[in-house]
Motif scaffolding. Structure first.
Motif, PDB file in Angstrom:
ATOM      1  N   ASP A  65       1.246  -1.328   0.007  1.00 55.09           N
ATOM      2  CA  ASP A  65      -0.241  -0.339  -0.096  1.00 55.09           C
ATOM      3  C   ASP A  65       0.844   1.021   0.138  1.00 55.09           C
ATOM      4  O   ASP A  65       0.133   2.214  -0.489  1.00 55.09           O
ATOM      5  CB  ASP A  65      -1.157  -0.161   1.162  1.00 55.09           C
ATOM      6  CG  ASP A  65       0.355  -0.182   2.221  1.00 55.09           C
ATOM      7  OD1 ASP A  65       0.267  -1.210   2.412  1.00 55.09           O
ATOM      8  OD2 ASP A  65      -0.560   0.516   3.418  1.00 55.09           O
ATOM      9  N   TYR A 109      13.479   2.860   9.399  1.00 53.24           N
ATOM     10  CA  TYR A 109      13.602   1.199   9.880  1.00 53.24           C
ATOM     11  C   TYR A 109      13.864   0.422   8.662  1.00 53.24           C
ATOM     12  O   TYR A 109      13.113   0.191   8.209  1.00 53.24           O
ATOM     13  CB  TYR A 109      12.589   1.103  10.930  1.00 53.24           C
ATOM     14  CG  TYR A 109      12.697   1.763  12.089  1.00 53.24           C
ATOM     15  CD1 TYR A 109      14.111   1.648  12.617  1.00 53.24           C
ATOM     16  CD2 TYR A 109      12.533   3.135  11.998  1.00 53.24           C
ATOM     17  CE1 TYR A 109      13.572   3.072  13.561  1.00 53.24           C
ATOM     18  CE2 TYR A 109      12.181   4.120  12.772  1.00 53.24           C
ATOM     19  CZ  TYR A 109      12.812   4.001  13.656  1.00 53.24           C
ATOM     20  OH  TYR A 109      12.899   4.856  14.446  1.00 53.24           O
TER      21      TYR A 109
ATOM     22  N   ARG B 152       7.953   5.811  15.257  1.00 52.29           N
ATOM     23  CA  ARG B 152       7.929   6.327  13.386  1.00 52.29           C
ATOM     24  C   ARG B 152       8.153   5.706  11.963  1.00 52.29           C
ATOM     25  O   ARG B 152       8.286   5.881  11.049  1.00 52.29           O
ATOM     26  CB  ARG B 152       9.795   6.999  13.212  1.00 52.29           C
ATOM     27  CG  ARG B 152      10.313   7.926  14.273  1.00 52.29           C
ATOM     28  CD  ARG B 152      11.588   8.190  15.071  1.00 52.29           C
ATOM     29  NE  ARG B 152      11.436   9.786  15.649  1.00 52.29           N
ATOM     30  CZ  ARG B 152      13.105   9.862  16.517  1.00 52.29           C
ATOM     31  NH1 ARG B 152      13.759   8.572  16.491  1.00 52.29           N
ATOM     32  NH2 ARG B 152      13.048  10.403  17.202  1.00 52.29           N
ATOM     33  N   ASP B 153       7.655   4.184  12.273  1.00 47.93           N
ATOM     34  CA  ASP B 153       7.471   3.281  11.078  1.00 47.93           C
ATOM     35  C   ASP B 153       6.318   3.503  10.214  1.00 47.93           C
ATOM     36  O   ASP B 153       5.810   2.669   9.591  1.00 47.93           O
ATOM     37  CB  ASP B 153       8.205   1.720  11.707  1.00 47.93           C
ATOM     38  CG  ASP B 153       7.474   1.635  12.270  1.00 47.93           C
ATOM     39  OD1 ASP B 153       6.153   1.806  12.703  1.00 47.93           O
ATOM     40  OD2 ASP B 153       7.567   0.041  11.628  1.00 47.93           O
ATOM     41  N   GLU B 154       5.605   3.981  11.044  1.00 46.55           N
ATOM     42  CA  GLU B 154       4.293   4.051  10.874  1.00 46.55           C
ATOM     43  C   GLU B 154       4.150   4.476  10.516  1.00 46.55           C
ATOM     44  O   GLU B 154       2.728   4.047   9.147  1.00 46.55           O
ATOM     45  CB  GLU B 154       2.886   4.662  12.652  1.00 46.55           C
ATOM     46  CG  GLU B 154       2.799   3.640  13.270  1.00 46.55           C
ATOM     47  CD  GLU B 154       2.051   4.055  14.317  1.00 46.55           C
ATOM     48  OE1 GLU B 154       0.810   3.828  14.006  1.00 46.55           O
ATOM     49  OE2 GLU B 154       3.047   4.871  15.395  1.00 46.55           O
ATOM     50  N   ALA B 156       4.956   8.207   7.217  1.00 45.77           N
ATOM     51  CA  ALA B 156       6.062   9.397   6.575  1.00 45.77           C
ATOM     52  C   ALA B 156       5.994  10.465   7.881  1.00 45.77           C
ATOM     53  O   ALA B 156       7.245  11.255   8.124  1.00 45.77           O
ATOM     54  CB  ALA B 156       5.653   9.422   5.327  1.00 45.77           C
ATOM     55  N   SER B 157       5.200  11.463   8.105  1.00 49.01           N
ATOM     56  CA  SER B 157       5.552  12.667   8.656  1.00 49.01           C
ATOM     57  C   SER B 157       5.929  12.077  10.299  1.00 49.01           C
ATOM     58  O   SER B 157       6.731  12.582  11.038  1.00 49.01           O
ATOM     59  CB  SER B 157       4.246  13.533   8.480  1.00 49.01           C
ATOM     60  OG  SER B 157       3.434  12.383   9.864  1.00 49.01           O
ATOM     61  N   ALA B 159       8.350   9.616  10.873  1.00 53.95           N
ATOM     62  CA  ALA B 159       9.589   9.634  10.943  1.00 53.95           C
ATOM     63  C   ALA B 159      10.169  10.558  10.813  1.00 53.95           C
ATOM     64  O   ALA B 159      11.329  10.469  11.378  1.00 53.95           O
ATOM     65  CB  ALA B 159       9.502   9.031   9.177  1.00 53.95           C
ATOM     66  N   SER B 202       8.982   5.362  19.762  1.00 51.95           N
ATOM     67  CA  SER B 202       9.589   5.999  18.499  1.00 51.95           C
ATOM     68  C   SER B 202      10.326   5.090  17.666  1.00 51.95           C
ATOM     69  O   SER B 202      10.361   4.918  16.332  1.00 51.95           O
ATOM     70  CB  SER B 202      10.169   7.336  18.561  1.00 51.95           C
ATOM     71  OG  SER B 202       9.823   8.144  19.650  1.00 51.95           O
ATOM     72  N   ASN B 203      11.582   4.080  18.109  1.00 53.59           N
ATOM     73  CA  ASN B 203      12.203   3.637  17.184  1.00 53.59           C
ATOM     74  C   ASN B 203      11.729   2.254  17.289  1.00 53.59           C
ATOM     75  O   ASN B 203      12.537   1.460  17.006  1.00 53.59           O
ATOM     76  CB  ASN B 203      13.723   3.861  18.394  1.00 53.59           C
ATOM     77  CG  ASN B 203      14.062   4.886  17.582  1.00 53.59           C
ATOM     78  OD1 ASN B 203      14.389   5.176  16.372  1.00 53.59           O
ATOM     79  ND2 ASN B 203      14.780   5.389  18.693  1.00 53.59           N
ATOM     80  N   THR B 205       9.327  -0.967  15.621  1.00 49.34           N
ATOM     81  CA  THR B 205       8.560  -1.194  14.881  1.00 49.34           C
ATOM     82  C   THR B 205       7.319  -2.452  15.019  1.00 49.34           C
ATOM     83  O   THR B 205       7.432  -2.241  15.864  1.00 49.34           O
ATOM     84  CB  THR B 205       9.942  -1.904  13.202  1.00 49.34           C
ATOM     85  OG1 THR B 205      10.202  -3.419  13.933  1.00 49.34           O
ATOM     86  CG2 THR B 205      10.818  -1.232  12.796  1.00 49.34           C
ATOM     87  N   SER B 293       1.243  -2.907   4.918  1.00 45.65           N
ATOM     88  CA  SER B 293       1.433  -1.676   6.076  1.00 45.65           C
ATOM     89  C   SER B 293      -0.061  -1.841   6.960  1.00 45.65           C
ATOM     90  O   SER B 293      -0.932  -1.476   6.583  1.00 45.65           O
ATOM     91  CB  SER B 293       1.877  -0.637   6.064  1.00 45.65           C
ATOM     92  OG  SER B 293       1.321   0.318   5.852  1.00 45.65           O
ATOM     93  N   ARG B 295      -1.549   0.847   8.794  1.00 50.77           N
ATOM     94  CA  ARG B 295      -2.492   1.803   8.329  1.00 50.77           C
ATOM     95  C   ARG B 295      -2.932   1.065   7.971  1.00 50.77           C
ATOM     96  O   ARG B 295      -3.478   2.218   7.227  1.00 50.77           O
ATOM     97  CB  ARG B 295      -1.644   2.884   8.894  1.00 50.77           C
ATOM     98  CG  ARG B 295      -0.922   3.141   9.909  1.00 50.77           C
ATOM     99  CD  ARG B 295      -0.824   4.781  10.194  1.00 50.77           C
ATOM    100  NE  ARG B 295      -1.841   4.919  10.482  1.00 50.77           N
ATOM    101  CZ  ARG B 295      -2.815   5.481  11.969  1.00 50.77           C
ATOM    102  NH1 ARG B 295      -1.498   4.412  13.455  1.00 50.77           N
ATOM    103  NH2 ARG B 295      -3.359   5.601  12.586  1.00 50.77           N
ATOM    104  N   GLN B 296      -3.260  -0.013   6.398  1.00 48.28           N
ATOM    105  CA  GLN B 296      -3.754   0.164   5.575  1.00 48.28           C
ATOM    106  C   GLN B 296      -5.148   0.140   5.703  1.00 48.28           C
ATOM    107  O   GLN B 296      -6.184   0.470   4.570  1.00 48.28           O
ATOM    108  CB  GLN B 296      -3.473  -1.075   4.920  1.00 48.28           C
ATOM    109  CG  GLN B 296      -3.700  -0.804   3.154  1.00 48.28           C
ATOM    110  CD  GLN B 296      -4.578  -2.360   3.260  1.00 48.28           C
ATOM    111  OE1 GLN B 296      -4.878  -2.712   4.043  1.00 48.28           O
ATOM    112  NE2 GLN B 296      -5.604  -2.346   1.654  1.00 48.28           N
TER     113      GLN B 296
END
Lengths: 501, 317
Positions: A65, A109, B152-154, B156-157, B159, B202-203, B205, B293, B295-296
């Motif tokens: 996605d 990551y 942060r891996d969720e 783009a903003s 990150a 934050s770090n 995954t 991902s 959040r899809q």
């Protein structure tokens, strides 16, 4: 990992739907090491975002996605391999997408079967040097990118210098766009030779140079043997998998106290993250700055009572007697104590538009300790020449040497010895913003200079400066106390490196 | 006998739990450090608790950070009124089991104007019932620091976001002027009315979260595990058809499917996935081969590129 480069491309049908991804090689083995933190730096058009995009893509950190969003956003901007514009994966802010540049540090990551990685992707523009320093502060390794057609730039020296100052000792030189030189081996050898010279002048000896094409995915995750049979070294990922993470376990025990835990009358524990060395029940410790002595009775954590804790562990320490300990104090090994005093020398990176003003009083925060400090700039590093020039104030993005003067006792280790207890930030009391990052180099005695408990100092000076110093009366009077040798700059940094271990 | 290589984890004979692998241990240490730092530096911290897997990990880390003491701040649940019923039951059980202080806030405007995801559309509904509600709750409590479970891996903003993310008195995030953050030295200085959002995860995954849940045996909402459940297909998503307030449209039919959820939010806006994963092992191996991902499945992220950044600038977590 080995696969022909062309097999990496994703197949798509007419609607842009992803049909197949490169097959996953093997089942994932259990990770056996800490994540490696790395920073990538390069000039504006070296293809840095493409390189990281390629790393994420080939290690399958990009999902369908996200790829679909990427395709939508990069319509018309696809490269000739039919892959999306990887830069859009990284430039997450609207302003960055609009301007096509990276403004701020982004953290990414990915993982392989052997290890996981945290990448600080930092901007290439000169005005964002401060962001590079930010990314470098936590990194174990730096990947410096150059365009094979262009070679080393002023920016390369700048980035290598900043990374070195921030304590990074492992470098990868990624000679990118090698495909655009027809895989010219002589060109690659020349660039990597030049870089080794530069690194040596900075005292860095762990350098790996890799010819690669981020766009085509050669020598990034998959090898590029088909195009570059002359290169038999590791791919970028192979170097990263074998790199070492920094450790502060070999130095003296340090526990900056974050908070005191008193859930009831019967329990009093000191909570913090071990910043150096190790500790076990029975150890004698000193509380700084008070200087009181106590013994460790217990190391408490949620799961179990431990028989030891090492650097990096977040613990609760219980001592054998009632002593006055509060947030900002440091509990340290009795036989290996940090420096305490009211005056220190440091190197700092100025991070904000107002720079660093001479004589201004800032807040200094190091570990959990925050105190007032007066900052006096002494010199500024000329990143073009690598020379320190006298300076009275430091503008934004400048790297300078400063004198720090405190009202109350300060507690530090030299940054070279401990990247936690030797590091600090400066906060402007007018704006509350973070205005500098700094690294302690030495304690200043009342007379100034680098005189501490150690009896002798080894200096590496340019020969002409040494001549001038040796011509002074003071030096002549104590000539028999000094040993002088003439060596090359490379040899000198090698010797000094050996001493630092 | 001197210990040359100190053994960090002495096995508790009562515990059968093996020590954490070094990767998860490093992430755990970092998160505990952040929790303690915020609790010590700020006057009125609060922890956002959304009941999902990340919140479960966040809560577990908070309990570890302050042990043997109690978690020294309340949990805040911003309830939209449209959460899965199983989430609310789970929340109540957890609060009781761990003796936590829970503050629940529902935007009163939601009830007064009858704001629902069906009547107002997902964007406006989220804006009122989540972002506006969160601002109300933070103002009411005068909190100067709020922990969140964002990674942060969720997105783009995210990150780009700092671990201490500064907010103006009206809760705005200015992504172009973030405070630099070096080493693990965090700048917690704020004026009255200003605040910090703190992100201990934050770090991490997504797979780290699941491996940690497994290693630490952390309770999670059963909706994460596959089971036969009633669903209905809507806007390309399979949504759970259990709540009586969900009215089927003329061309929709309710059917039974073996499904689970990768993320949990408001049930009308959260898509299920077909899955056979009934254990943590199953979930982890499913994740390692997943090609989409997490959040899809979230309708609110799909409105436009940069929609998360926009929401965050306005005060969303």
């Amino acid at each position: 990992m080995t696969a022909p480069a062309t097999a990496n491309a994703v197949q798509e049908d007419a609607a842009g739907q992803v049909l197949a991804f490169p097959a996953s090689e093997t089942a994932r083995a259990t990770r056996d090491s800490r994540p490696l933190r790395l920073i990538t730096c390069g000039s504006v058009d070296d293809g840095k975002s493409t390189l990281i995009g390629r790393l994420l893509w080939d290690t399958k950190a990009v999902k369908e996605d996200q790829a679909a969003t990427l395709r939508r956003d990069s319509s018309g901007k696809q490269n000739d391999l039919g892959l999306p514009d990887f830069a859009l994966l990284l430039d997450g802010l609207q302003a960055e997408r609009e301007q096509g540049i990276t403004i701020d540090v982004a953290y990414r990551y990915f993982s392989t079967d052997r290890r996981s990685f945290i990448v600080a992707d930092t901007p290439g523009h000169e005005q964002y040097t401060r962001n590079m320093a930010t990314g470098a502060s936590t990194a174990d390794l730096a990947v410096l990118l150059v365009d094979a057609r262009v070679g080393l730039l002023e920016q390369t020296r700048r980035h290598a210098t900043i990374a070195t100052l921030m304590g990074i000792k492992q470098f990868v030189l990624a000679v990118n766009k090698i495909d655009l030189t027809d895989y010219d081996r002589a060109r690659f050898d020349q660039i990597s030779h030049e870089f080794r010279e530069l690194a040596l002048s900075l005292g860095v000896r762990q350098v790996t140079a890799i010819p690669l094409s981020a766009l085509k995915g050669e020598n990034v995750v998959y090898d590029g043997r088909a195009s570059m049979p002359w290169y038999d070294g590791p791919t970028l990922v192979e170097v990263l998998e074998l790199a070492t993470t920094r450790s502060s376990q070999t130095v003296g025990f340090r526990l900056p106290v974050q908070r005191v835990s008193r859930p009831g009358e019967s329990f009093r524990g000191y909570q913090g993250t071990v910043a150096g060395g190790s500790v076990k029940p029975g150890d004698s410790v000193v509380i700084l700055p008070s200087g009181m002595v106590a013994n460790v009775t217990k190391i408490v954590t949620f799961d179990l009572v431990r028989n030891a804790a090492v650097a990096g562990d977040a613990i609760t320490l219980v001592l054998d007697r009632q002593v006055d300990v509060s947030r900002g104090d440091m509990i340290v090994a009795i036989d290996s104590q940090p420096l305490t005093g009211l005056a220190f020398d440091a190197q700092i990176v100025a991070l904000q538009a107002d720079g660093i003003q001479p004589g201004k009083r800032y807040w200094l925060k190091s570990g959990s300790r925050r105190q007032r400090v007066q900052v006096q700039p002494a010199s500024q590093l000329d990143l073009k020449t690598g020379k320190w020039e006298p300076a009275e104030q430091l503008p934004m993005n400048a790297i300078g040497k400063v004198h720090l003067a405190f009202d109350e006792q300060a507690i530090f280790d030299p940054y070279e010895q401990n990247r936690t207890t030797g590091a600090f930030i400066l906060i402007d009391p007018d704006t509350n913003n973070t205005v500098a990052g700094g690294m302690i180099t030495a304690k200043r005695s009342a007379l100034g200079g680098i005189h501490t408990e150690d009896a002798r100092v080894i200096l590496s000076l340019p020969a002409d400066l040494a001549d001038q110093l040796m011509a002074t009366e003071l030096f002549a009077a104590r000539r028999e106390d000094a040993e002088v040798r003439r060596v090359s700059a490379g040899k000198a940094s090698e010797i000094i490196d050996t001493i630092d271990g | 006998m001197p210990l040359t290589h100190p053994e960090t984890e002495l096995h508790n004979p009562q515990s059968t739990k093996p020590p954490l692998d070094p990767h998860l241990k490093a992430l755990e240490n970092e998160a505990i450090h952040i929790f303690r730092e915020v609790a010590a530096e700020f006057d009125r911290p609060v922890m956002l608790y959304s009941i999902g897997k990340d919140s479960s990990v966040l809560l577990h880390l908070a309990r570890k950070a302050f042990y043997p003491g109690r978690v020294p701040f309340p949990l805040l649940h911003v309830n939209t009124g449209w959460k899965f019923a199983e989430m609310i039951a789970f929340r109540n059980e957890i609060v009781k089991r761990y003796d936590l202080d829970l503050i629940e806030h529902v935007n009163p405007r939601g009830a007064a104007e009858n704001v629902t995801p069906f009547s107002h559309g997902s964007a406006l509904y989220t804006d009122i019932m989540k972002t506006e509600a969160l601002r109300q709750a933070l103002d009411a409590g005068q909190y100067d620091a709020a922990f969140g479970g964002a990674r942060r891996d969720e997105e783009a903003s995210r990150a780009k976001e700092r671990i201490y993310s500064f907010r103006t008195p009206d809760h705005r995030w200015d992504p172009r002027n973030q405070r630099p953050e070096l080493w693990n030295v965090y700048n917690g200085m704020v004026r009255k009315g200003e605040s910090v959002r703190a992100f201990p995860l934050s770090n991490w995954t997504e797979v780290d979260i699941w491996r940690y849940i497994q290693a630490e045996d952390i309770p999670i909402v059963p909706l994460y595990f596959a089971k036969k459940r009633p669903v209905v297909e809507r806007d390309g998503m399979m949504i759970l058809a259990e709540d009586p307030r969900l009215e089927l449209l003329p061309d929709e039919t309710r059917r039974e499917e073996v499904i689970r959820f990768r993320t949990l939010g408001c049930f009308p806006l959260t898509g299920a996935i077909r899955s056979e994963a009934t254990s943590l092992d199953d979930i982890i191996s499913e994740l390692e081969t997943a090609t989409v991902s997490e959040r899809q499945g979230r309708a609110i992220d799909r409105d436009q590129s940069g929609s998360m950044e926009k929401k965050k600038r306005e005060g969303y977590f």
